[in-house]
Design a protein around this motif. Structure first.
Motif, PDB file in Angstrom:
ATOM      1  N   GLU A 125     -18.285  -4.700  61.336  1.00  0.00           N
ATOM      2  CA  GLU A 125     -18.268  -4.892  59.897  1.00  0.00           C
ATOM      3  C   GLU A 125     -19.632  -4.521  59.355  1.00  0.00           C
ATOM      4  O   GLU A 125     -20.659  -4.836  59.962  1.00  0.00           O
ATOM      5  N   SER A 127     -21.875  -4.055  55.498  1.00  0.00           N
ATOM      6  CA  SER A 127     -21.883  -4.275  54.054  1.00  0.00           C
ATOM      7  C   SER A 127     -21.829  -2.946  53.314  1.00  0.00           C
ATOM      8  O   SER A 127     -22.234  -1.903  53.836  1.00  0.00           O
ATOM      9  N   HIS A 128     -21.333  -3.001  52.095  1.00  0.00           N
ATOM     10  CA  HIS A 128     -21.236  -1.787  51.279  1.00  0.00           C
ATOM     11  C   HIS A 128     -22.600  -1.128  51.082  1.00  0.00           C
ATOM     12  O   HIS A 128     -22.701   0.094  51.041  1.00  0.00           O
ATOM     13  N   SER A 147     -11.153  -3.697  54.404  1.00  0.00           N
ATOM     14  CA  SER A 147     -12.292  -4.405  53.825  1.00  0.00           C
ATOM     15  C   SER A 147     -12.660  -5.612  54.685  1.00  0.00           C
ATOM     16  O   SER A 147     -11.873  -6.057  55.523  1.00  0.00           O
ATOM     17  N   ALA A 148     -13.847  -6.121  54.453  1.00  0.00           N
ATOM     18  CA  ALA A 148     -14.340  -7.281  55.184  1.00  0.00           C
ATOM     19  C   ALA A 148     -15.136  -8.152  54.226  1.00  0.00           C
ATOM     20  O   ALA A 148     -15.717  -7.655  53.258  1.00  0.00           O
ATOM     21  N   SER A 149     -15.139  -9.438  54.486  1.00  0.00           N
ATOM     22  CA  SER A 149     -15.972 -10.346  53.688  1.00  0.00           C
ATOM     23  C   SER A 149     -16.488 -11.458  54.592  1.00  0.00           C
ATOM     24  O   SER A 149     -15.872 -11.794  55.601  1.00  0.00           O
ATOM     25  N   TRP A 150     -17.630 -11.978  54.260  1.00  0.00           N
ATOM     26  CA  TRP A 150     -18.275 -13.045  55.007  1.00  0.00           C
ATOM     27  C   TRP A 150     -19.161 -13.791  54.041  1.00  0.00           C
ATOM     28  O   TRP A 150     -19.329 -13.364  52.893  1.00  0.00           O
ATOM     29  N   ASP A 151     -19.728 -14.892  54.507  1.00  0.00           N
ATOM     30  CA  ASP A 151     -20.630 -15.663  53.641  1.00  0.00           C
ATOM     31  C   ASP A 151     -21.752 -14.768  53.162  1.00  0.00           C
ATOM     32  O   ASP A 151     -22.504 -14.226  53.968  1.00  0.00           O
ATOM     33  N   GLY A 153     -21.455 -11.837  51.413  1.00  0.00           N
ATOM     34  CA  GLY A 153     -21.257 -10.416  51.194  1.00  0.00           C
ATOM     35  C   GLY A 153     -19.868  -9.896  51.482  1.00  0.00           C
ATOM     36  O   GLY A 153     -19.005 -10.609  51.984  1.00  0.00           O
ATOM     37  N   THR A 154     -19.720  -8.633  51.139  1.00  0.00           N
ATOM     38  CA  THR A 154     -18.474  -7.918  51.411  1.00  0.00           C
ATOM     39  C   THR A 154     -18.827  -6.542  51.950  1.00  0.00           C
ATOM     40  O   THR A 154     -19.943  -6.060  51.777  1.00  0.00           O
ATOM     41  N   GLY A 155     -17.851  -5.921  52.588  1.00  0.00           N
ATOM     42  CA  GLY A 155     -18.084  -4.594  53.136  1.00  0.00           C
ATOM     43  C   GLY A 155     -16.809  -4.014  53.680  1.00  0.00           C
ATOM     44  O   GLY A 155     -15.721  -4.294  53.170  1.00  0.00           O
ATOM     45  N   ARG A 157     -14.559  -2.936  57.348  1.00  0.00           N
ATOM     46  CA  ARG A 157     -14.306  -3.170  58.768  1.00  0.00           C
ATOM     47  C   ARG A 157     -13.988  -1.822  59.397  1.00  0.00           C
ATOM     48  O   ARG A 157     -13.163  -1.062  58.885  1.00  0.00           O
TER      49      ARG A 157
END
Length: 162
Positions: A125, A127-128, A147-151, A153-155, A157
């Protein structure tokens, strides 16, 4: 180029701590800072990583530079190892950035993943805003899967079949 990758060991402790301290501000520019507790509890955290590695759920590696004494210039890890797959994560020291270390290390860990660890797929993963890291992954055959997301941020996969 005389870089190498080694499986994390207790003997890396001092060099690993130095690597993390020297690059803390640099890493915080693209990923959430680990916080003061990470450094205060470093020995405990290292032992937890080594325990997870011994259990086979994670495979942590250090990237060593060519200089005498083999300083750590990066980390590259395979986590959540299960059913022929794992998640890939890496970080390279500021002083080694832009030299091809990350591209080489991702390629090498893909070789180890299939040849030494018997894995079939790797996911990552990013980030953008981390365009360089995404480029490294894509150069090594990773393709966007969603897409991916985590504490914090987003980005996207990415996936690579080995």
């Amino acid at each position: 180029m005389a870089w190498s990758i080694e499986l994390l060991a207790a003997a890396h402790r001092d060099r690993l701590l130095s690597f993390e301290e020297r690059n803390r501000e640099y890493f915080a520019q693209s990923i959430p800072d680990r916080g003061d507790d990470f450094f205060a509890q470093f020995d405990h955290r290292l032992h937890a990583l080594l325990d997870a590695q011994e259990e086979g759920t994670d495979l942590f590696h250090v990237i060593l530079g060519p200089e005498g004494g083999q300083p750590i210039i990066g980390r590259i890890n395979l986590t959540d190892v299960d059913a022929g797959g794992a998640s890939l994560g890496y970080r390279v020291a500021e002083a080694a950035a832009g030299r091809g270390v990350a591209t080489w290390a991702v390629g090498r860990i893909c070789e180890l993943a299939v040849g030494s660890y018997g894995l079939c797929t790797l996911t990552a993963e990013v980030s953008h805003g981390n365009v360089a890291s995404r480029r490294v992954l894509e150069r090594n055959g990773f393709r966007v899967q969603g897409s991916a997301s985590w504490d914090g941020g987003t980005g996207v996969r990415l996936l690579r079949s080995l």
